[in-house]
Design a protein around this motif. Structure first.
Motif, PDB file in Angstrom:
ATOM      1  N   GLU A 173      35.689  22.691   2.615  1.00 32.85           N
ATOM      2  CA  GLU A 173      35.565  22.939   3.929  1.00 32.85           C
ATOM      3  C   GLU A 173      34.106  22.388   4.555  1.00 32.85           C
ATOM      4  OE1 GLU A 173      37.175  23.908   7.637  1.00 32.85           O
ATOM      5  OE2 GLU A 173      38.284  23.767   5.611  1.00 32.85           O
ATOM      6  N   VAL A 174      33.199  22.556   3.633  1.00 31.16           N
ATOM      7  CA  VAL A 174      31.837  21.948   3.894  1.00 31.16           C
ATOM      8  C   VAL A 174      31.772  20.587   4.081  1.00 31.16           C
ATOM      9  CG1 VAL A 174      29.508  22.083   3.276  1.00 31.16           C
ATOM     10  CG2 VAL A 174      30.743  24.036   2.573  1.00 31.16           C
ATOM     11  N   VAL A 175      32.373  19.815   2.935  1.00 30.39           N
ATOM     12  CA  VAL A 175      32.523  18.192   3.078  1.00 30.39           C
ATOM     13  C   VAL A 175      33.466  17.838   4.152  1.00 30.39           C
ATOM     14  CG1 VAL A 175      33.272  16.401   1.882  1.00 30.39           C
ATOM     15  CG2 VAL A 175      32.152  18.276   0.677  1.00 30.39           C
ATOM     16  N   ARG A 176      34.220  18.556   4.709  1.00 24.13           N
ATOM     17  CA  ARG A 176      35.274  17.943   5.722  1.00 24.13           C
ATOM     18  C   ARG A 176      34.625  18.312   6.948  1.00 24.13           C
ATOM     19  NH1 ARG A 176      40.897  21.224   5.391  1.00 24.13           N
ATOM     20  NH2 ARG A 176      41.105  19.658   3.630  1.00 24.13           N
ATOM     21  N   GLN A 177      34.071  19.550   7.204  1.00 24.01           N
ATOM     22  CA  GLN A 177      33.465  19.692   8.638  1.00 24.01           C
ATOM     23  C   GLN A 177      32.116  18.871   8.683  1.00 24.01           C
ATOM     24  OE1 GLN A 177      33.345  23.235  10.542  1.00 24.01           O
ATOM     25  NE2 GLN A 177      34.876  24.372   9.394  1.00 24.01           N
ATOM     26  N   VAL A 178      31.318  18.688   7.821  1.00 25.39           N
ATOM     27  CA  VAL A 178      30.296  17.507   8.032  1.00 25.39           C
ATOM     28  C   VAL A 178      30.498  16.444   8.104  1.00 25.39           C
ATOM     29  CG1 VAL A 178      28.342  16.707   6.612  1.00 25.39           C
ATOM     30  CG2 VAL A 178      28.521  19.155   6.543  1.00 25.39           C
ATOM     31  N   ARG A 179      31.522  16.110   7.619  1.00 21.80           N
ATOM     32  CA  ARG A 179      32.168  14.528   7.736  1.00 21.80           C
ATOM     33  C   ARG A 179      32.595  14.269   9.135  1.00 21.80           C
ATOM     34  NH1 ARG A 179      31.257   9.903   5.429  1.00 21.80           N
ATOM     35  NH2 ARG A 179      30.146  10.180   7.494  1.00 21.80           N
ATOM     36  N   ASN A 180      33.267  15.386   9.773  1.00 27.97           N
ATOM     37  CA  ASN A 180      33.642  15.403  10.976  1.00 27.97           C
ATOM     38  C   ASN A 180      32.626  15.283  12.088  1.00 27.97           C
ATOM     39  OD1 ASN A 180      36.516  15.494  10.618  1.00 27.97           O
ATOM     40  ND2 ASN A 180      36.524  17.709  10.724  1.00 27.97           N
ATOM     41  N   VAL A 181      31.145  15.562  11.709  1.00 27.97           N
ATOM     42  CA  VAL A 181      30.222  15.441  12.851  1.00 27.97           C
ATOM     43  C   VAL A 181      29.087  14.176  12.394  1.00 27.97           C
ATOM     44  CG1 VAL A 181      30.310  17.760  13.287  1.00 27.97           C
ATOM     45  CG2 VAL A 181      28.721  17.063  11.626  1.00 27.97           C
ATOM     46  N   THR A 182      29.494  13.760  11.265  1.00 26.22           N
ATOM     47  CA  THR A 182      28.464  12.529  11.135  1.00 26.22           C
ATOM     48  C   THR A 182      29.328  10.944  10.935  1.00 26.22           C
ATOM     49  OG1 THR A 182      26.393  11.813   9.926  1.00 26.22           O
ATOM     50  CG2 THR A 182      28.209  12.962   8.723  1.00 26.22           C
ATOM     51  N   THR A 183      28.578   9.958  11.283  1.00 22.39           N
ATOM     52  CA  THR A 183      29.124   8.872  11.043  1.00 22.39           C
ATOM     53  C   THR A 183      27.738   8.042   9.776  1.00 22.39           C
ATOM     54  OG1 THR A 183      27.876   7.887  13.004  1.00 22.39           O
ATOM     55  CG2 THR A 183      30.258   8.183  13.184  1.00 22.39           C
ATOM     56  N   LEU A 184      26.738   8.826   9.680  1.00 22.45           N
ATOM     57  CA  LEU A 184      26.071   8.141   8.617  1.00 22.45           C
ATOM     58  C   LEU A 184      26.626   8.260   7.141  1.00 22.45           C
ATOM     59  CD1 LEU A 184      22.782  10.040   9.722  1.00 22.45           C
ATOM     60  CD2 LEU A 184      23.218   7.761  10.061  1.00 22.45           C
ATOM     61  N   PRO A 185      26.187   7.405   6.491  1.00 23.18           N
ATOM     62  CA  PRO A 185      26.719   7.398   5.031  1.00 23.18           C
ATOM     63  C   PRO A 185      26.589   8.762   4.346  1.00 23.18           C
ATOM     64  CG  PRO A 185      25.620   5.472   5.350  1.00 23.18           C
ATOM     65  CD  PRO A 185      25.590   6.143   6.536  1.00 23.18           C
ATOM     66  N   LEU A 186      27.446   9.366   3.902  1.00 29.22           N
ATOM     67  CA  LEU A 186      27.535  10.913   3.214  1.00 29.22           C
ATOM     68  C   LEU A 186      27.584  10.661   1.777  1.00 29.22           C
ATOM     69  CD1 LEU A 186      27.184  13.961   3.957  1.00 29.22           C
ATOM     70  CD2 LEU A 186      29.594  13.715   4.245  1.00 29.22           C
ATOM     71  N   VAL A 187      26.795  11.222   1.109  1.00 33.27           N
ATOM     72  CA  VAL A 187      26.699  11.448  -0.407  1.00 33.27           C
ATOM     73  C   VAL A 187      26.686  13.059  -0.447  1.00 33.27           C
ATOM     74  CG1 VAL A 187      25.368  11.209  -2.546  1.00 33.27           C
ATOM     75  CG2 VAL A 187      25.655   9.108  -0.970  1.00 33.27           C
ATOM     76  N   VAL A 188      27.360  13.545  -1.585  1.00 33.85           N
ATOM     77  CA  VAL A 188      27.397  14.935  -1.708  1.00 33.85           C
ATOM     78  C   VAL A 188      26.764  15.015  -3.222  1.00 33.85           C
ATOM     79  CG1 VAL A 188      28.894  17.046  -2.024  1.00 33.85           C
ATOM     80  CG2 VAL A 188      29.637  15.023  -0.472  1.00 33.85           C
ATOM     81  N   LYS A 189      25.907  15.999  -3.266  1.00 34.57           N
ATOM     82  CA  LYS A 189      25.109  16.291  -4.601  1.00 34.57           C
ATOM     83  C   LYS A 189      25.841  17.380  -5.173  1.00 34.57           C
ATOM     84  CE  LYS A 189      20.566  16.970  -6.456  1.00 34.57           C
ATOM     85  NZ  LYS A 189      18.920  16.846  -6.029  1.00 34.57           N
ATOM     86  N   LEU A 190      26.345  17.417  -6.458  1.00 31.97           N
ATOM     87  CA  LEU A 190      27.064  18.337  -7.098  1.00 31.97           C
ATOM     88  C   LEU A 190      26.312  19.155  -8.153  1.00 31.97           C
ATOM     89  CD1 LEU A 190      30.183  16.008  -7.807  1.00 31.97           C
ATOM     90  CD2 LEU A 190      29.798  17.254  -5.876  1.00 31.97           C
ATOM     91  N   SER A 191      26.818  20.277  -8.346  1.00 29.96           N
ATOM     92  CA  SER A 191      26.231  21.147  -9.208  1.00 29.96           C
ATOM     93  C   SER A 191      26.736  21.242 -10.690  1.00 29.96           C
ATOM     94  CB  SER A 191      26.189  22.631  -8.662  1.00 29.96           C
ATOM     95  OG  SER A 191      25.901  23.724  -9.633  1.00 29.96           O
ATOM     96  N   PRO A 192      26.059  21.409 -11.701  1.00 31.66           N
ATOM     97  CA  PRO A 192      26.513  21.388 -13.065  1.00 31.66           C
ATOM     98  C   PRO A 192      27.175  22.502 -13.133  1.00 31.66           C
ATOM     99  CG  PRO A 192      24.203  21.776 -13.044  1.00 31.66           C
ATOM    100  CD  PRO A 192      24.542  21.355 -11.694  1.00 31.66           C
ATOM    101  N   ASN A 193      26.866  23.586 -12.326  1.00 30.07           N
ATOM    102  CA  ASN A 193      27.530  24.859 -12.582  1.00 30.07           C
ATOM    103  C   ASN A 193      29.009  24.845 -11.829  1.00 30.07           C
ATOM    104  OD1 ASN A 193      25.147  26.008 -13.699  1.00 30.07           O
ATOM    105  ND2 ASN A 193      24.179  25.681 -11.653  1.00 30.07           N
TER     106      ASN A 193
END
Length: 310
Positions: A158-178
């Protein structure tokens, strides 16, 4: 002719060496040691919608092969960053990447929307704005009992989806090893429109003060980074790079040219330097020069020749 150039989500970089969030300030702190123009990119200090003071008590503790940190996302907030830091960063000939965290979904969305609006406004004035966003989904979700967005795939979706909806900037998601399943998490990010993933963030870890008979850190646990986590980070990058078609940025204990080559062979499109910046203030310059020398010695004209060969 040797070329170290790479392209991440449409952002061109002169080399794959990026300074990691939380280890390089906003870049100006290191200017006397490394010319920013030497670097592929700089990820600024992690930002939240509102300013944060960070954690109380001990924040840093050195381990036998790494570093424990409990800084707690101390930062001036998005508005202050845009007002006081961005102009300086965009003068440098290097990619400017904003790392965004949040205590809840609404804060993520609002912070990203502000940065996107600012970038669009600056573009109309022929001025550079933030080149790329790095969405840090390892921050506490206080509305969900302290759970972390980055642990459960469906919560992160839901975070990735909603953030993607409000930005046209290149979007990289930083992942947790946990994360419960980091490969599944990366696949989800790609499906929801992320332009890349970066991994890994720090491991949840602990240090006990045996004299005081309590944890060294006020929050009990802290984040482990540095050489100790590198083999695990390398394995995770290799797994994720084989599962997604978007660029993967490798992070975790990288402190030598050999480490950079390993991550590249595992499939990383670029890498980030974190803890090593505290060990060697000229880490960026040292590694850029060393990488070029290695490529000349090994007759590798482009890192594409060795990327993902394992």
């Amino acid at each position: 002719m040797i070329s170290m150039a790479c392209n991440i989500a449409g952002v061109s970089m002169k080399n794959p060496i990026i300074m990691a969030s939380g280890t390089y300030g906003f870049g100006r702190e290191y200017q006397e040691y490394v010319a920013p123009a030497l670097l592929g990119g700089i990820v600024g200090k992690g930002l939240t919608l509102h300013p944060k003071d960070g954690n109380q008590g001990v924040r840093i503790n050195e381990t036998a092969s790494g570093l424990l940190n409990s800084v707690g996302l101390e930062n001036p907030g998005v508005v202050a960053f845009l007002k006081d830091e961005l102009d300086e960063m965009t003068r440098w000939d290097t990619a400017v990447i904003a790392n965004i965290g949040g205590a809840n979904l609404e804060e993520y969305v609002q912070a990203v929307a502000l940065i996107t609006e600012n970038a669009q406004k600056r573009r109309t004035m022929n001025r550079r704005g933030v080149d790329m966003l790095e969405l840090n989904i390892s921050c506490p979700n206080v509305k969900q009992g302290g759970m972390q967005f980055g642990v459960q795939t469906e919560m992160a979706r839901e975070v990735v989806r909603q953030v993607r909806n409000v930005t046209t900037l290149p979007l990289v998601v930083k992942l947790s090893p946990n994360a419960e399943n980091i490969t599944e998490m990366a696949i989800m990010c790609e499906k929801e429109g992320a332009d890349g993933v970066s991994l890994i963030n720090t491991f949840s870890a602990m240090k006990i003060d045996i004299r005081r008979r309590r944890s060294v850190f006020e929050n009990t646990y802290a984040g482990l980074s540095g050489p100790a986590i590198k083999p695990i980070a390398l394995r995770m990058v290799h797994q994720v790079a084989q599962a997604v078609s978007i660029p993967v940025i490798g992070i975790g204990g990288i402190s030598s040219v050999e480490d950079i080559i390993e991550f590249t062979m595992a499939g990383a499109a670029a890498i980030q330097i974190g803890t090593y910046n505290f060990v060697q203030l000229r880490a960026g310059a040292e590694l850029v020069e060393g990488l070029e020398q290695w490529m000349q010695r090994e007759k590798v004209n482009s890192l594409d020749e060795i990327r993902g060969i394992i």
